[in-house]
Design a protein around this motif. Structure first.
Motif: not given
Length: 303
Positions: A241-269
């Protein structure tokens, strides 16, 4: 070696079939050996003794019945045999495909791991330079953490497999660097179940999520905030669990691609057995990564 629940069931079923076949072959070999001994005895003695004929005939019929039972259960008769062979060939092709995909993903991740983002690199070095005269001890501390982070990143970039402990060390060095830069605006906690330290974990799996939380959640917030990284066992799975009390999740290009890559990597691994979900909290955001534990690490009671 780690197997999913479906793979384990298939493995256990195949093992039972192989054991049944092995039992039948041993039975048949014993029958042939005893027959050969009796034939030799009859040939070497005079007159021949037919006293073993009836028992051997009975044993032969029992062996035939055993063979029919085994072969029918194993499925090497008729349509079941055809379907099983087709499934076997398809499974082999799928394994080859998955292996190729996994190698491709690992090669891509090693390339990404070997690249330190220029923005982070230049900002850190600029901060070190700015602190040399007014706060030399702080500059030295920042440089030490930066060197430790670079060393851990380089080791991760060259490895195909790491551990939970190594990932936690990388995160501590990274957050220590950010803490020097943000000061009191950043508070953080890394809480790892000690029993999980030796558990295998793909290198730099969590670091991009932590970086996203800092960059998109806490840095834009004037007063900063708190980041918590927690890894705990949940039965035969591990929940990160990675939790922060910041500004909330606003998926920018970098954040969205990063999470998408994370999902793809987990799916294969993890062959589709891992899950990622994002929870909006008040305030902030939590990213939860649910990963199956290897079989040898998944024993015992849940934490």
């Amino acid at each position: 070696m780690w197997r999913s629940a479906a793979d384990q069931r298939a493995y256990d079923d195949a093992r039972r079939r192989v054991r049944a076949l092995r039992g039948f072959y041993m039975h048949a070999m014993l029958y042939v050996a005893v027959n050969a001994i009796l034939i030799a005895v009859n040939l070497l003695t005079a007159p021949p003794r037919p006293w073993a004929g009836a028992p051997m005939a009975g044993w032969g019929m029992a062996l035939a019945a055993h063979g029919i039972l085994v072969w029918s259960r194993v499925g090497l008769l008729g349509r079941r045999w055809e379907e099983r062979k087709i499934a076997e060939y398809m499974a082999r092709d799928q394994v080859r495909t998955l292996s190729t995909e996994k190698q491709l993903v690992e090669a891509q991740m090693r390339l990404l791991q070997a690249q330190i983002e220029p923005h982070f690199l230049f900002n850190t070095l600029a901060n070190v330079v700015s602190l040399i005269e007014p706060a030399p001890r702080k500059a030295t501390l920042m440089l030490e953490h930066f060197i430790a982070y670079l060393r851990a990143s380089l080791a991760a970039s060259r490895a195909t497999q790491g551990t939970v402990a190594q990932e936690a060390t990388l995160l501590r060095d990274y957050l220590a660097l950010i803490k020097i830069r943000m000061g009191d605006r950043l508070q953080y906690l890394i809480d790892v179940d000690p029993a999980l330290n030796p558990v295998p974990l793909a290198p730099m799996l969590l670091q991009p999520v932590v970086e996203n939380a800092i960059r998109h959640g806490l840095e834009p917030k004037i007063e900063g905030g708190r980041l918590t990284v927690r890894l705990a066992r949940r039965g035969h799975r591990m929940l990160a669990t990675i939790e922060d009390d910041g500004m909330g999740f606003r998926p920018s290009a970098g954040a969205g691609v990063g999470l998408s890559n994370l999902r793809d990597r987990l799916a294969v691994l993890y062959d589709g057995e891992a899950q990622v979900r994002i929870e909006e909290r008040s305030p902030g955001t939590a990213v939860l990564i649910d990963i199956p534990l290897p079989r040898q690490a998944g024993t015992g009671d849940a934490a």
